[in-house]
Design an enzyme around this catalytic site. Structure first.
Site, short mmCIF file in Angstrom:
data_model
loop_
_atom_site.label_atom_id
_atom_site.label_comp_id
_atom_site.label_asym_id
_atom_site.label_seq_id
_atom_site.Cartn_x
_atom_site.Cartn_y
_atom_site.Cartn_z
N ASP A 34 -13.17 4.70 -9.18
CA ASP A 34 -13.18 4.03 -7.87
C ASP A 34 -14.32 3.03 -7.88
O ASP A 34 -15.28 3.17 -8.66
CB ASP A 34 -13.37 5.05 -6.74
CG ASP A 34 -12.87 4.52 -5.39
OD1 ASP A 34 -11.81 4.98 -4.92
OD2 ASP A 34 -13.55 3.63 -4.81
N ARG A 89 3.51 -2.45 5.83
CA ARG A 89 3.11 -2.38 4.42
C ARG A 89 2.86 -3.78 3.87
O ARG A 89 1.99 -3.98 3.03
CB ARG A 89 4.21 -1.70 3.61
CG ARG A 89 4.29 -0.22 3.84
CD ARG A 89 5.24 0.43 2.88
NE ARG A 89 5.29 1.87 3.10
CZ ARG A 89 6.18 2.45 3.89
NH1 ARG A 89 7.07 1.75 4.52
NH2 ARG A 89 6.16 3.76 4.05
N HIS A 176 10.56 0.53 -0.87
CA HIS A 176 9.79 1.50 -0.09
C HIS A 176 9.41 0.83 1.23
O HIS A 176 8.39 0.18 1.33
CB HIS A 176 8.55 1.91 -0.88
CG HIS A 176 7.75 2.97 -0.22
ND1 HIS A 176 8.31 4.11 0.29
CD2 HIS A 176 6.41 3.08 0.00
CE1 HIS A 176 7.34 4.87 0.80
NE2 HIS A 176 6.20 4.27 0.63
N1 LIG Z 1 4.01 4.62 -2.69
C1 LIG Z 1 3.87 5.45 -1.70
O1 LIG Z 1 4.83 6.15 -1.36
C2 LIG Z 1 2.56 5.59 -0.99
C3 LIG Z 1 2.30 6.68 -0.15
C4 LIG Z 1 1.06 6.80 0.45
C5 LIG Z 1 0.09 5.82 0.23
N2 LIG Z 1 0.37 4.76 -0.54
C6 LIG Z 1 -0.63 3.71 -0.82
O2 LIG Z 1 -1.59 4.23 -1.73
C7 LIG Z 1 -2.80 3.51 -1.57
C8 LIG Z 1 -3.96 4.50 -1.42
O3 LIG Z 1 -3.85 5.21 -0.21
P1 LIG Z 1 -5.02 6.21 0.26
O4 LIG Z 1 -4.56 6.89 1.46
O5 LIG Z 1 -5.52 6.97 -0.92
O6 LIG Z 1 -6.15 5.13 0.64
P2 LIG Z 1 -7.72 5.38 0.63
O7 LIG Z 1 -8.30 4.26 1.42
O8 LIG Z 1 -8.04 6.78 1.00
O9 LIG Z 1 -8.10 5.19 -0.90
C9 LIG Z 1 -8.04 3.99 -1.59
C10 LIG Z 1 -9.18 3.98 -2.58
O10 LIG Z 1 -9.05 2.85 -3.43
C11 LIG Z 1 -10.37 2.45 -3.75
N3 LIG Z 1 -10.38 1.10 -4.32
C12 LIG Z 1 -10.32 -0.10 -3.67
N4 LIG Z 1 -10.37 -1.09 -4.60
C13 LIG Z 1 -10.44 -0.51 -5.81
C14 LIG Z 1 -10.51 -1.01 -7.14
N5 LIG Z 1 -10.51 -2.31 -7.40
N6 LIG Z 1 -10.62 -0.10 -8.15
C15 LIG Z 1 -10.64 1.22 -7.92
N7 LIG Z 1 -10.56 1.75 -6.68
C16 LIG Z 1 -10.47 0.89 -5.65
C17 LIG Z 1 -11.11 2.57 -2.43
O11 LIG Z 1 -12.50 2.58 -2.62
C18 LIG Z 1 -10.56 3.89 -1.90
O12 LIG Z 1 -11.36 4.99 -2.31
C19 LIG Z 1 -2.58 2.59 -0.37
O13 LIG Z 1 -2.20 1.31 -0.83
C20 LIG Z 1 -1.44 3.25 0.36
O14 LIG Z 1 -0.73 2.35 1.20
C21 LIG Z 1 1.58 4.63 -1.16
#
Ligand SMILES: NC(=O)c1ccc[n+]([C@@H]2O[C@H](COP(=O)([O-])OP(=O)(O)OC[C@H]3O[C@@H](n4cnc5c(N)ncnc54)[C@H](O)[C@@H]3O)[C@@H](O)[C@H]2O)c1
Length: 309
Positions: A34, A89, A176
């Protein structure tokens, strides 16, 4: 078990994914990366300390760099900004594209043979960004959304029928988003077509609830979005790959003529094994399902064309 699985992003989805991967002992080493200093290190240490209690030997480490991720077998990308109430999204598009692009470039340099599972939203477009940034073939860049959307659909059906979730077979295809396509013609309960067990009105309401499944959770949580089921979905795909299970799961895959479409990521039935994508499985669709899949593809193409690679 493979040697190394990296999870990029140590937020809600990423940290829960890392924990599930370790608990299933899918990899000898699980690396969480992260950008926030201390977050992946602290969470990884906490998770590793649960190993003696839970009884797993996967070693979890947290880092802010890519050195420790070198030669990962699988990389799961969850980095990005999560959806907030009222945010679509697609609002996330440009911020997350920049993040996924930079992550993809790092993976290309440090783990050139990895299989990438993208979770970051907007999912289908982020898969495209990851594929372009890594230069990997379509067999090694897949997206997780269909497994989650299908799980939501199956959970709602099991609840309505008061039966085991295990007996519900279903498949949700398409992008999605609100245009996802639950395939009613392929929904069954222990082989019994769903239409014999449920009236149209109830089924339509469940399809509608499935489409809004993510937003329903965002509305409850107020800050942040779903992560228990999303992480379970990503890990189910990783498990199918690690154990060469040949499972047919709905995943976002780069289409090369399947379903009459080319040059985009879309949720379709995929056979997964140790090499990643073995095959996109083509199934017959009703005229309505075909039409719905095509309009879902349109909803993916639009933001895709707005991305500058
Ligand atoms: N595909 C799906 O079905 C689905 C389902 C749920 C969430 N999501 C997506 O997953 C992603 C994460 O969701 P979340 O709830 O964990 O969010 P979150 O905010 O809890 O976590 C995201 C993390 O990414 C980190 N981050 C940001 N830039 C970064 C980089 N360049 N390198 C490494 N880490 C970095 C942040 O510091 C944070 O800790 C979001 O885009 C969300 O929309 C997708």
């Amino acid at each position: 078990m493979v040697n190394k699985i990296t999870v990029v992003g140590a937020g809600n989805v990423g940290a829960t994914t890392a924990q599930r991967v370790a608990e299933k002992e899918l990899a000898r080493v699980v690396v969480m990366v992260d950008v926030v200093e201390g977050t992946p290190q602290g969470k990884a240490l906490d998770q590793w300390q649960s190993a003696p209690i839970e009884g797993y030997d996967s070693r979890i480490i947290g880092t802010n760099g890519y050195e420790e991720t070198k030669d990962s077998d699988i990389v799961i990308i969850t980095a990005g900004i999560a959806r907030r109430p009222g945010m679509s999204r697609d609002d996330l598009l440009n911020t997350n594209a920049g993040i996924v692009r930079s992550v993809g470039e790092q993976i290309k340099n440090t783990s050139p043979n990895a299989i990438v599972i993208v979770v970051s939203n907007p999912l289908d477009v982020m898969c495209y960004v990851a594929k372009e940034a890594t230069g990997f073939p379509r067999e090694r860049v897949l997206g997780m959304a269909g497994v989650l959307d299908t799980a939501r659909y199956r959970a709602f059906l099991a609840e309505a029928l008061d039966c085991s979730v295990r007996d519900i077979q279903a498949m949700v295809l398409g992008g999605h988003g609100d245009t996802m396509v639950p395939l009613i013609s392929y929904t069954s309960v222990s082989g019994i077509p769903i239409t014999q067990l449920m009236d149209k009105e109830t089924l339509d309401a469940i399809v509608l609830r499935t489409r809004g499944g993510g937003a329903e959770i965002v509305k409850h949580l107020k800050t942040g979005s779903a992560y228990y089921a999303p992480s379970a979905g990503a890990v189910q795909m990783a498990e199918a790959i690690v154990n060469d299970q040949r499972r047919i799961l709905p995943c976002a895959a780069w289409l090369e003529g399947e379903y009459g479409m080319n040059g985009l990521y879309l949720g379709v039935p995929c056979k997964l094994g140790r090499q990643g994508l073995i095959k996109v499985v083509e199934v017959e669709l009703t005229a309505d399902e075909k039409k719905a899949l095509e309009s879902s593809a349109e909803a993916v193409r639009e933001p895709m064309s707005a991305i500058k690679m």
